[in-house]
Design a protein around this motif. Structure first.
Motif, PDB file in Angstrom:
ATOM      1  N   UNK A 259      -3.176   8.855 -17.003  1.00 31.57           N
ATOM      2  CA  UNK A 259      -3.690  10.606 -16.836  1.00 31.57           C
ATOM      3  C   UNK A 259      -4.529  10.186 -15.258  1.00 31.57           C
ATOM      4  N   UNK A 260      -3.624  11.104 -14.209  1.00 28.56           N
ATOM      5  CA  UNK A 260      -3.978  11.291 -13.211  1.00 28.56           C
ATOM      6  C   UNK A 260      -4.452  11.627 -12.799  1.00 28.56           C
ATOM      7  N   UNK A 261      -5.751  11.997 -12.783  1.00 26.46           N
ATOM      8  CA  UNK A 261      -7.213  12.683 -12.055  1.00 26.46           C
ATOM      9  C   UNK A 261      -7.622  13.196 -10.637  1.00 26.46           C
ATOM     10  N   UNK A 262      -7.088  12.246  -9.712  1.00 22.18           N
ATOM     11  CA  UNK A 262      -7.394  12.962  -8.426  1.00 22.18           C
ATOM     12  C   UNK A 262      -5.997  13.439  -7.704  1.00 22.18           C
ATOM     13  N   UNK A 263      -6.489  14.826  -7.515  1.00 21.27           N
ATOM     14  CA  UNK A 263      -5.462  15.944  -6.011  1.00 21.27           C
ATOM     15  C   UNK A 263      -6.135  15.610  -5.069  1.00 21.27           C
ATOM     16  N   UNK A 264      -5.046  14.920  -4.025  1.00 22.73           N
ATOM     17  CA  UNK A 264      -4.184  14.945  -2.590  1.00 22.73           C
ATOM     18  C   UNK A 264      -5.032  15.772  -2.118  1.00 22.73           C
ATOM     19  N   UNK A 265      -6.196  14.927  -0.891  1.00 18.89           N
ATOM     20  CA  UNK A 265      -6.739  16.010   0.140  1.00 18.89           C
ATOM     21  C   UNK A 265      -6.667  17.127   0.976  1.00 18.89           C
ATOM     22  N   UNK A 266      -7.394  17.981   1.208  1.00 21.76           N
ATOM     23  CA  UNK A 266      -6.915  19.195   2.003  1.00 21.76           C
ATOM     24  C   UNK A 266      -7.399  18.127   3.126  1.00 21.76           C
ATOM     25  N   UNK A 267      -6.225  18.481   4.408  1.00 22.66           N
ATOM     26  CA  UNK A 267      -6.223  17.722   6.019  1.00 22.66           C
ATOM     27  C   UNK A 267      -7.680  18.365   6.407  1.00 22.66           C
ATOM     28  N   UNK A 268      -7.601  17.197   7.674  1.00 24.58           N
ATOM     29  CA  UNK A 268      -8.535  17.845   7.947  1.00 24.58           C
ATOM     30  C   UNK A 268      -8.182  16.959   9.704  1.00 24.58           C
ATOM     31  N   UNK A 269      -9.248  17.456  10.828  1.00 22.64           N
ATOM     32  CA  UNK A 269      -8.653  16.845  11.966  1.00 22.64           C
ATOM     33  C   UNK A 269      -8.089  14.948  11.799  1.00 22.64           C
ATOM     34  N   UNK A 270      -7.367  15.218  12.948  1.00 23.54           N
ATOM     35  CA  UNK A 270      -6.941  13.682  12.565  1.00 23.54           C
ATOM     36  C   UNK A 270      -7.251  12.809  13.707  1.00 23.54           C
ATOM     37  N   UNK A 271      -7.663  11.731  13.722  1.00 24.04           N
ATOM     38  CA  UNK A 271      -8.438  10.788  15.205  1.00 24.04           C
ATOM     39  C   UNK A 271      -7.223  10.708  15.833  1.00 24.04           C
ATOM     40  N   UNK A 392       3.621  11.606  11.846  1.00 21.13           N
ATOM     41  CA  UNK A 392       3.572  11.006  10.779  1.00 21.13           C
ATOM     42  C   UNK A 392       2.027  12.361   9.926  1.00 21.13           C
ATOM     43  N   UNK A 393       1.422  11.946  10.970  1.00 20.67           N
ATOM     44  CA  UNK A 393      -0.286  12.648   9.648  1.00 20.67           C
ATOM     45  C   UNK A 393      -0.170  14.316  10.493  1.00 20.67           C
ATOM     46  N   UNK A 394       0.580  13.737  11.664  1.00 23.50           N
ATOM     47  CA  UNK A 394       0.160  16.009  12.062  1.00 23.50           C
ATOM     48  C   UNK A 394       1.491  16.250  11.619  1.00 23.50           C
ATOM     49  N   UNK A 395       2.592  15.605  10.950  1.00 19.16           N
ATOM     50  CA  UNK A 395       3.883  17.044  11.223  1.00 19.16           C
ATOM     51  C   UNK A 395       3.352  16.789   8.938  1.00 19.16           C
ATOM     52  N   UNK A 396       2.641  16.192   8.816  1.00 21.23           N
ATOM     53  CA  UNK A 396       2.175  16.665   7.596  1.00 21.23           C
ATOM     54  C   UNK A 396       0.890  17.916   7.405  1.00 21.23           C
ATOM     55  N   UNK A 443       7.382  22.718  -5.937  1.00 19.46           N
ATOM     56  CA  UNK A 443       8.080  20.602  -5.441  1.00 19.46           C
ATOM     57  C   UNK A 443       7.677  20.817  -4.033  1.00 19.46           C
ATOM     58  N   UNK A 444       7.850  21.327  -3.406  1.00 20.26           N
ATOM     59  CA  UNK A 444       8.177  20.989  -1.585  1.00 20.26           C
ATOM     60  C   UNK A 444       6.795  21.453  -1.354  1.00 20.26           C
ATOM     61  N   UNK A 445       5.874  22.266  -1.288  1.00 16.31           N
ATOM     62  CA  UNK A 445       4.450  22.406  -1.289  1.00 16.31           C
ATOM     63  C   UNK A 445       3.740  21.260  -2.044  1.00 16.31           C
ATOM     64  N   UNK A 446       3.701  20.494  -3.109  1.00 16.02           N
ATOM     65  CA  UNK A 446       3.299  19.564  -4.414  1.00 16.02           C
ATOM     66  C   UNK A 446       3.674  18.139  -3.260  1.00 16.02           C
ATOM     67  N   UNK A 447       4.627  17.948  -2.535  1.00 17.15           N
ATOM     68  CA  UNK A 447       5.120  17.245  -2.455  1.00 17.15           C
ATOM     69  C   UNK A 447       4.297  17.006  -0.831  1.00 17.15           C
ATOM     70  N   UNK A 448       4.077  18.283  -0.240  1.00 14.49           N
ATOM     71  CA  UNK A 448       4.177  17.955   1.209  1.00 14.49           C
ATOM     72  C   UNK A 448       2.513  17.734   1.190  1.00 14.49           C
ATOM     73  N   UNK A 449       1.816  17.911   0.065  1.00 16.28           N
ATOM     74  CA  UNK A 449       0.418  17.399   0.324  1.00 16.28           C
ATOM     75  C   UNK A 449       0.509  16.013   0.371  1.00 16.28           C
ATOM     76  N   UNK A 450       1.389  15.486  -1.180  1.00 20.81           N
ATOM     77  CA  UNK A 450       1.241  13.941  -1.619  1.00 20.81           C
ATOM     78  C   UNK A 450       1.548  13.005  -0.100  1.00 20.81           C
ATOM     79  N   UNK A 451       2.837  13.856   0.840  1.00 21.92           N
ATOM     80  CA  UNK A 451       3.059  13.679   1.590  1.00 21.92           C
ATOM     81  C   UNK A 451       1.877  13.203   2.759  1.00 21.92           C
ATOM     82  N   UNK A 452       1.056  13.891   2.202  1.00 23.34           N
ATOM     83  CA  UNK A 452       0.000  13.719   3.666  1.00 23.34           C
ATOM     84  C   UNK A 452      -1.190  12.994   3.194  1.00 23.34           C
ATOM     85  N   UNK A 453      -1.380  12.581   2.283  1.00 27.69           N
ATOM     86  CA  UNK A 453      -1.944  11.948   1.683  1.00 27.69           C
ATOM     87  C   UNK A 453      -1.709  10.698   1.682  1.00 27.69           C
ATOM     88  N   UNK A 454      -0.559  10.796   1.773  1.00 33.58           N
ATOM     89  CA  UNK A 454       0.517   9.064   1.656  1.00 33.58           C
ATOM     90  C   UNK A 454       0.664   8.664   3.304  1.00 33.58           C
TER      91      UNK A 454
END
Length: 467
Positions: A259-271, A392-396, A443-454
């Motif tokens: 049972x997955x309890x974590x959600x992908x983090x919200x985007x922040x300014x990358x280093x 990839x991070x900026x693209x995500x 699906x694409x919206x959820x996947x984009x958030x998971x891709x950002x987390x990855x």
């Protein structure tokens, strides 16, 4: 900390409530690859003891008795002699390369030879012998080469273990987000199927009311069947993704649901890219290990270069002896220093061809150059990987914004199309198309958030950091 493992209400299945932090902890604790890698530093620490053993002093004790009876041509029929030896010595090598031997020799003699002044006497001798290399093997650094290399290897193995942990944990966390995406795929497929079933019911109602041709039901039912198949495929994909995550955490595959309890983090300014590369050079374990490997190659290159020198050694020894009919008098005589011996000199050994040492040095020098090239390759890879992860991070981040807008647009478009279809202003095929677009947008919206987390996980991995 409370265990994430719990029972379902009917007791038939374990439900494992799991967050990203739990994935990290459980993977470190239970992953078998990490466990296997964890033994390597200890194995290398044992090599330190092996190399320390080169300088272990050795205590030698000896006790023996001999007896000899021989026929002679003298007036006496035979001569007899017996001797009891009891010796003690301490020998070894110091870190300077100095070999030493401190020897205390004692024996008691009994005999009847007519040439002896004493038929029974004791003899005792104390001597010290030192041998110091002056060219080949000279210096503490040369003597401690293997020991220092073993110590460096321990640190290198620790870096290798840390690198394995970072890599495996990063893989596990990515698997977590893959499962999040796969479960979102089930949700999107279920939404699409529900919309198709609802549309099919509406078409049946319109056919019954004589508002549309009966043939329309075939298109609606065919689309429903396709979406049922898509839901089955999404569920199978999610099961495979769940098993992949269970396997890397070494959790039993069957009878447990995650049972997955974590959600992908919200985007922040990358280093900045420069800061990422700088951090990787400081913390990246494979890079630090390569630097240690180079240090060891330098140690052995210097050692084998020294081994090509001639073997010139200084030798010095000094000893005192005592002999008397009583043992205590023998010891007193030895301590007086009246009877002594000494030796000092040089021993030179020059190998004619020296192929072995020349070959070892050539090999060590080439391996050193090879390690330097490997380090430069790692530096290049760090730059390339950091740039790719940064892009990839900026693209995500941009993809999250774009997919969010696409989802909102798809939702509004579907609502408008559904209204038009009800009013008879749109075709069934158009409605089904916009339903598919809406489900895909979910699906694409959820996947984009998971891709950002990855992408964040990968960025940390490149810098040698845990997620």
């Amino acid at each position: 900390m409370q265990s994430p493992l719990a029972y379902s209400s009917d007791g038939s299945e374990h439900v494992m409530n799991i967050r990203v932090d739990d994935v990290i902890r459980i993977t470190i604790e239970k992953n078998t690859d990490i466990e296997a890698e964890s033994y390597n530093p200890g194995i290398s620490e044992a090599d330190i003891l092996v190399n320390k053993g080169e300088f272990d002093p050795s205590l030698n004790l000896g006790l023996d008795e001999t007896y000899d009876r021989q026929k002679t041509s003298l007036e006496i029929d035979s001569t007899t002699q017996g001797q009891i030896n009891y010796n003690l010595s301490l020998s070894g090598k110091a870190v300077t390369g100095t070999s030493y031997e401190l020897k205390w020799q004692n024996y008691r003699y009994n005999g009847n030879s007519p040439f002896l002044n004493l038929y029974s006497y004791y003899s005792s001798g104390l001597s010290l012998t030192l041998t110091q290399p002056l060219l080949k093997g000279f210096g503490i650094d040369m003597q401690l080469t293997s020991l220092n290399a073993a110590k460096n290897t321990v640190q290198a193995k620790k870096y290798a273990f840390d690198s394995a942990v970072v890599a495996k944990v990063s893989e596990a966390v990515k698997d977590y987000w893959n499962l999040v995406t796969a479960r979102k795929g089930i949700e999107a497929a279920a939404v699409a199927l529900t919309l198709a079933q609802k549309t099919s019911d509406e078409v049946n109602a319109r056919i019954a009311a004589g508002m549309t041709a009966p043939v329309d039901i075939y298109a609606a039912e065919a689309e429903t069947a396709v979406r049922e198949e898509a839901l089955l495929a999404a569920e199978n994909n999610a099961r495979n993704a769940e098993n992949t995550l269970k396997a890397i955490m070494n959790v039993r595959l069957f009878g447990t649901r995650l049972e997955l309890l974590s959600s992908p983090p919200e985007p922040t300014t990358p280093p900045t890219l420069d800061s990422i590369i700088e951090q990787a050079h400081k913390l990246r374990q494979d890079y630090q290990k390569a630097l240690i490997d180079k240090k060891n190659k330098e140690l052995f290159a210097r050692y084998y270069k020294n081994q090509m020198l001639p073997d010139l050694s200084a030798i010095a020894s000094y000893g005192q002896t005592g002999l008397d009919g009583q043992y205590h008098s023998t010891i007193d005589e030895l301590a007086s220093g009246k009877y002594y011996s000494w030796k000092i000199g040089l021993v030179l050994n020059i190998p004619i061809f020296n192929w072995k040492n020349r070959g070892n040095y050539t090999k060590a020098d080439l391996e050193l150059k090879q390690t330097g090239a490997a380090i430069r390759e790692i530096e290049k890879n760090i730059t390339v990987e950091a740039a790719e992860a940064y892009n990839n991070l900026n693209y995500a981040i941009k993809k999250i914004k774009a997919s969010g807008k696409s989802l909102l647009a798809a939702e509004k478009t579907l609502a408008a199309e559904d209204g038009k279809f009800r009013a008879g202003l749109s075709t069934l095929n158009d409605l089904l198309k916009f339903q598919r677009d809406y489900a895909a947008a979910i699906y694409d919206e959820a996947k984009s958030r998971a891709d950002y987390a990855k992408s964040l996980v990968e960025l940390n991995r490149i810098q040698g950091l845990l997620p």
